[in-house]
Structures are given as structure tokens and as C-alpha cells.
Design a protein around this motif. Structure first.
Motif, PDB file in Angstrom:
ATOM      1  N   ASP A 251      -0.876 -23.839  -3.446  1.00  0.00           N
ATOM      2  CA  ASP A 251       0.470 -23.281  -3.632  1.00  0.00           C
ATOM      3  C   ASP A 251       0.465 -21.776  -3.358  1.00  0.00           C
ATOM      4  N   PHE A 252      -0.568 -21.111  -3.836  1.00  0.00           N
ATOM      5  CA  PHE A 252      -0.640 -19.657  -3.717  1.00  0.00           C
ATOM      6  C   PHE A 252      -0.785 -19.220  -2.258  1.00  0.00           C
ATOM      7  N   VAL A 253      -1.762 -19.770  -1.544  1.00  0.00           N
ATOM      8  CA  VAL A 253      -1.996 -19.298  -0.175  1.00  0.00           C
ATOM      9  C   VAL A 253      -0.909 -19.788   0.783  1.00  0.00           C
ATOM     10  N   THR A 254      -0.275 -20.913   0.481  1.00  0.00           N
ATOM     11  CA  THR A 254       0.847 -21.360   1.315  1.00  0.00           C
ATOM     12  C   THR A 254       1.986 -20.354   1.243  1.00  0.00           C
ATOM     13  N   TYR A 255       2.245 -19.855   0.037  1.00  0.00           N
ATOM     14  CA  TYR A 255       3.270 -18.808  -0.120  1.00  0.00           C
ATOM     15  C   TYR A 255       2.875 -17.549   0.652  1.00  0.00           C
ATOM     16  N   LEU A 256       1.618 -17.135   0.534  1.00  0.00           N
ATOM     17  CA  LEU A 256       1.166 -15.937   1.247  1.00  0.00           C
ATOM     18  C   LEU A 256       1.292 -16.125   2.755  1.00  0.00           C
ATOM     19  N   ASP A 257       0.898 -17.300   3.234  1.00  0.00           N
ATOM     20  CA  ASP A 257       1.012 -17.609   4.670  1.00  0.00           C
ATOM     21  C   ASP A 257       2.464 -17.514   5.139  1.00  0.00           C
ATOM     22  N   ASP A 258       3.345 -18.205   4.418  1.00  0.00           N
ATOM     23  CA  ASP A 258       4.757 -18.233   4.806  1.00  0.00           C
ATOM     24  C   ASP A 258       5.373 -16.839   4.739  1.00  0.00           C
ATOM     25  N   LYS A 259       4.963 -16.076   3.747  1.00  0.00           N
ATOM     26  CA  LYS A 259       5.485 -14.717   3.597  1.00  0.00           C
ATOM     27  C   LYS A 259       5.043 -13.830   4.760  1.00  0.00           C
ATOM     28  N   GLU A 260       3.778 -13.934   5.146  1.00  0.00           N
ATOM     29  CA  GLU A 260       3.281 -13.108   6.252  1.00  0.00           C
ATOM     30  C   GLU A 260       4.016 -13.431   7.557  1.00  0.00           C
ATOM     31  N   LYS A 261       4.237 -14.704   7.806  1.00  0.00           N
ATOM     32  CA  LYS A 261       4.973 -15.107   9.014  1.00  0.00           C
ATOM     33  C   LYS A 261       6.408 -14.597   8.965  1.00  0.00           C
ATOM     34  N   PHE A 262       7.011 -14.672   7.787  1.00  0.00           N
ATOM     35  CA  PHE A 262       8.392 -14.221   7.589  1.00  0.00           C
ATOM     36  C   PHE A 262       8.526 -12.727   7.847  1.00  0.00           C
ATOM     37  N   TYR A 263       7.584 -11.950   7.335  1.00  0.00           N
ATOM     38  CA  TYR A 263       7.639 -10.489   7.471  1.00  0.00           C
ATOM     39  C   TYR A 263       7.401 -10.029   8.908  1.00  0.00           C
ATOM     40  N   LYS A 264       6.743 -10.862   9.695  1.00  0.00           N
ATOM     41  CA  LYS A 264       6.492 -10.490  11.090  1.00  0.00           C
ATOM     42  C   LYS A 264       7.776 -10.478  11.919  1.00  0.00           C
ATOM     43  N   LYS A 265       8.754 -11.281  11.518  1.00  0.00           N
ATOM     44  CA  LYS A 265       9.967 -11.401  12.329  1.00  0.00           C
ATOM     45  C   LYS A 265      11.229 -10.927  11.611  1.00  0.00           C
ATOM     46  N   CYS A 266      11.068 -10.461  10.371  1.00  0.00           N
ATOM     47  CA  CYS A 266      12.243 -10.064   9.611  1.00  0.00           C
ATOM     48  C   CYS A 266      11.951  -8.809   8.792  1.00  0.00           C
ATOM     49  N   HIS A 267      12.888  -7.873   8.816  1.00  0.00           N
ATOM     50  CA  HIS A 267      12.769  -6.680   7.967  1.00  0.00           C
ATOM     51  C   HIS A 267      13.288  -7.041   6.580  1.00  0.00           C
ATOM     52  N   VAL A 268      12.431  -6.894   5.574  1.00  0.00           N
ATOM     53  CA  VAL A 268      12.757  -7.355   4.225  1.00  0.00           C
ATOM     54  C   VAL A 268      12.946  -6.164   3.290  1.00  0.00           C
ATOM     55  N   ILE A 269      14.026  -6.216   2.531  1.00  0.00           N
ATOM     56  CA  ILE A 269      14.295  -5.184   1.528  1.00  0.00           C
ATOM     57  C   ILE A 269      14.392  -5.880   0.170  1.00  0.00           C
ATOM     58  N   LEU A 270      13.619  -5.412  -0.803  1.00  0.00           N
ATOM     59  CA  LEU A 270      13.663  -5.990  -2.139  1.00  0.00           C
ATOM     60  C   LEU A 270      13.095  -5.001  -3.138  1.00  0.00           C
ATOM     61  N   GLU A 271      13.490  -5.174  -4.387  1.00  0.00           N
ATOM     62  CA  GLU A 271      12.922  -4.369  -5.467  1.00  0.00           C
ATOM     63  C   GLU A 271      11.856  -5.141  -6.213  1.00  0.00           C
ATOM     64  N   ARG A 272      12.039  -6.479  -6.284  1.00  0.00           N
ATOM     65  CA  ARG A 272      11.114  -7.294  -7.069  1.00  0.00           C
ATOM     66  C   ARG A 272      10.614  -8.478  -6.240  1.00  0.00           C
TER      67      ARG A 272
END
Length: 397
Positions: A156-177
Motif C-alpha cells: 500500500d505504501f510504495v504503490t502510493y509513492l509510485d502513483d504520487k511520483e508519476k502524478f507529480y511528473k505531469k502535474c503541478h501540485v499545490i497543497l498545505e497538507r
């Protein structure tokens, strides 16, 4: 070891288990600390660096933020990149029980880099990204605790990290938390949006998520999944204490497969196993159940009471398990990994458990003939009853 390092060690052992979680490992060449937490299992490496930096009382907010970022994040990133370079240079690392960790980096190895920064008091943004030598995830106190809680298995943990890394490569993300981003991910079938170039995760998504009836029902249903964790920890305990009886099966590969079941799969498997043990309480009989995990690993649960003659009957039970693994491989031709688990008819006592690992990459005519002979001789799967259960991660009402 600081309090923050102790916390990371405890969280690491809970989520990744002691067999693969190494707190404050040491480089073998210069005896210096390698990182704060190293998780290694087969093709997965997670390098953690944690810094607990208190805010300075002097200076304006801009100066404070720069100073804190340098000490809490930039120094962690430097340590992480240095540790990764050391691994690529085949530097040996000493981990649990002061033993060398046998780390093999191949083309299939995935390295995850995590900087845990405490002490900002929620005043500064945490920006994950590529700092020059690969993507680094940056977590604060709150996100670290809740990420480990919600993503409580290595898969569960590394799947989230994987998906997040792919997401950040193509999208500019703004968040506080981070937790608001996590909540959005979980509420949308563990996916990130794929049609935006820029996105803002607003505060409050996390509170919305944990307030849902479906979430509370999931938490309740997940309680049974920790029986699977207890099963894994049972074997790891005996492995660490030298009280594990060896057999020809690979204990590490067996435990790796068990631990690579995500939280939902563990719920499904625990439910099947607990029900099976509960309904198989006649100590004079032999019971067997085959369960196919959503991961495509096939598990054979076998109950045979060995208490009357532990030495003789345990040998028999292992022999039966091994033969059933052979036969089962031909019945489920698309499942290359078979795990046999032999138990006594008592759900409350995890003693005298057998664990058999069987792997066969490709079926051939000779093996199939051998399996059919065993099946015919012992009558395995002659009166098999098939049943399916429709289980959802978030129960509906």
C-alpha cells in the motif's frame, strides 16, 4: 537515538516488519550511519532520513523558513542521495542484529527516498520533488503518522509513492497538507486526477474522508486483517530468535509473499483463514482449504492436529502440504506461487505452524503427469467445492 528516530523505527517495524526494516544502519566501510531507516526487500529499497529541527526564535519568518529548510530538508536530501550512491557503489551496510544486509541492485530495483522533517509547527510548506538526483518525498509529523496508519503494508505504501511520483511528473501540485492529497487519492479508488496540468488540494479533504460512514466501516472490517500480520510476525519472531525449524522451502521468500499482500488482501485472506479454523475444530480430522488471493498467490490452509505426536505428525503434515502444493500448481496454471500453511485446530494459539513455499515458473508435461499421479493416489481435489465472495474495501450500506 532521538525521539523522532525512535518513532520512525517503531512505525517502520509495524508497517514493514522487522525482517526488512533496519533502524540506523551502519556503513561497513567507515562505520558511519547510513541513514535513519532502511527498508529493503527484493526489488524495493526505501531510504528514510529524519530531522527534528526546532524553529529559531530569532529573525523574520523568511529567514526562519530558509534556515529550517536547510537543516530539516536539504540535509536529509543530501544524506538520502549519499546513501543511494553508496548502494550503487556496492558499499556494504550493517542492519538488524549487526548483520550485513545482502542488497542486490538490479534493473528491476525501485528506490524510494523519504525525508521526514519535524519541528516546523505547521508554519512552512513541504515541497516534494526532484532535488537533483531523483524524486524525494517530504513528510511532516502529521503526514508521517497518518501515512503509516492508512498505508500500513509495504505494498500500500510504495504503490502510493509510485502513483504520487508519476502524478507529480505531469502535474503541478499545490497543497498545505499531504493528508489532503492522500485522502483524495483514497477516495478516488487509489488514483490521482489525470486530466489536469495543475491542481490544488484544499484543506479539509482529509476530515471529509475520515468522516464518511464507508471509511469507518472499512476500519472496522480491516481489524480482522491483522491476523495475517500476526501470522507473519510469528515466523519472523522465531527466525530472529533462532527457534525456527528449517525446511527446504525459502522462509524469506514465503514471508515476502505474505507481507506483499496489501491491507485489503490481508482482510480477505484472514477472513477465509479464521472462518476455516473456526469451522474445523474436530482434532481427529484433516481439513484443507485453498484460497486465491487477489495478488494471484494461491494459499493452501491445512489443519491436522499434531499435538498427540508432534514429531511424526508434523512430518506427515508437511509432506501432505508439499504434495498439495504440487497438485494445486496444475489446477491454477496461471498462479506461479503456492504457499502452504499447516496449523493446529485452535485459532488462539499460533504454535507449531508449518510454512511451505512452492514456485514453478512454467508447467511442462513431465511435471503435470507427476502432479496428476499424486492427485490420483491421494485423492486431492476430488470433492472440491468452489465458492466466491464479493468483498469490497469500503462496505456499502
Amino acid at each position: 537515538m532521538t525521539e523522532s528516530e525512535k518513532l520512525l523505527k517503531e512505525l517502520g517495524e509495524l508497517s514493514f516488519l522487522r525482517m526488512w526494516s533496519h533502524s540506523s544502519p551502519i556503513r561497513n566501510d567507515n562505520k558511519k550511519e547510513f541513514c535513519d531507516l532502511l527498508v529493503y526487500t527484493k526489488d524495493t529499497i526505501i531510504i528514510f532520513s529524519i530531522k527534528d529541527i526546532k524553529l529559531s526564535a530569532n529573525g523574520d519568518d523568511i529567514v526562519k523558513e530558509k534556515r529550517w529548510n536547510r537543516k530539516a530538508i536539504e540535509e536529509s536530501v543530501k544524506q538520502i542521495y549519499g546513501a543511494e550512491r553508496a548502494l550503487q557503489s556496492n558499499i556494504e551496510v550493517i542492519g538488524n542484529n549487526k548483520k550485513l544486509i545482502s542488497i542486490k541492485i538490479t534493473e528491476n530495483t525501485k528506490v524510494y527516498r523519504i525525508a521526514v522533517a519535524f519541528g516546523s509547527e505547521g508554519k512552512f510548506d513541504y515541497k516534494a520533488g526532484n532535488f537533483g538526483s531523483g524524486f524525494v518525498h517530504v513528510f511532516d509529523e502529521i503526514s508521517t503518522l497518518l501515512l503509516f496508519k492508512e498505508l500500513s503494508t509495504i505494498v500500500d505504501f510504495v504503490t502510493y509513492l509510485d502513483d504520487k511520483e508519476k502524478f507529480y511528473k505531469k502535474c503541478h501540485v499545490i497543497l498545505e497538507r499531504e493528508i489532503d492529497q492522500l485522502a483524495h487519492y483514497l477516495m478516488n479508488g487509489r488514483t490521482f486526477p489525470d486530466k489536469y496540468n495543475s491542481i490544488i488540494f484544499e484543506n479539509g479533504i482529509w476530515e471529509e474522508y475520515i468522516g464518511k460512514i464507508e471509511y469507518k466501516a472499512k476500519i472496522e472490517e480491516d481489524k480482522k486483517s491483522y491476523f495475517w500480520d500476526q501470522l507473519i510476525e510469528h515466523f519472523i519472531f522465531h527466525e530472529f530468535n533462532g527457534s525456527l525449524e528449517s525446511n527446504e522451502s525459502s522462509i524469506e521468500e514465503s514471508l515476502r509473499l505474505l507481507s506483499y499482500e496489501n491491507r485489503f488482501n490481508r482482510r480477505v485472506l484472514s477472513d477465509s483463514l479464521i472462518e476455516f479454523i473456526t469451522n474445523s475444530q474436530d482434532s481427529n480430522k484433516q481439513y484443507c482449504r485453498t484460497s486465491i488471493s487477489p495478488s494471484n498467490v494461491v494459499y493452501i490452509f491445512l489443519i491436522l492436529d499434531i499435538n498427540s505426536d508432534p514429531i511424526k505428525l508434523r512430518t506427515i503434515r508437511r509432506d501432505i502440504l508439499e504434495k498439495r502444493c504440487v497438485v494445486t500448481r496444475t489446477i491454477y496454471p496461471n498462479s506461479k506461487n503456492i504457499i502452504g500453511i499447516g496449523l493446529n485446530p485452535n485459532i488462539k494459539i499460533l504454535n507449531g505452524i508449518d510454512l511451505i513455499y512452492f514456485h514453478l515458473e512454467t508447467l511442462n508435461e513431465e511435471f503435470t503427469q507427476y502432479a496428476n499421479e499424486i492427485r490420483e493416489l491421494y485423492g486431492f481435489h476430488k470433492n472440491t467445492k468452489f465458492a466466491e465472495k464479493n468483498i469490497k474495501e469500503y462496505p456499502e450500506f
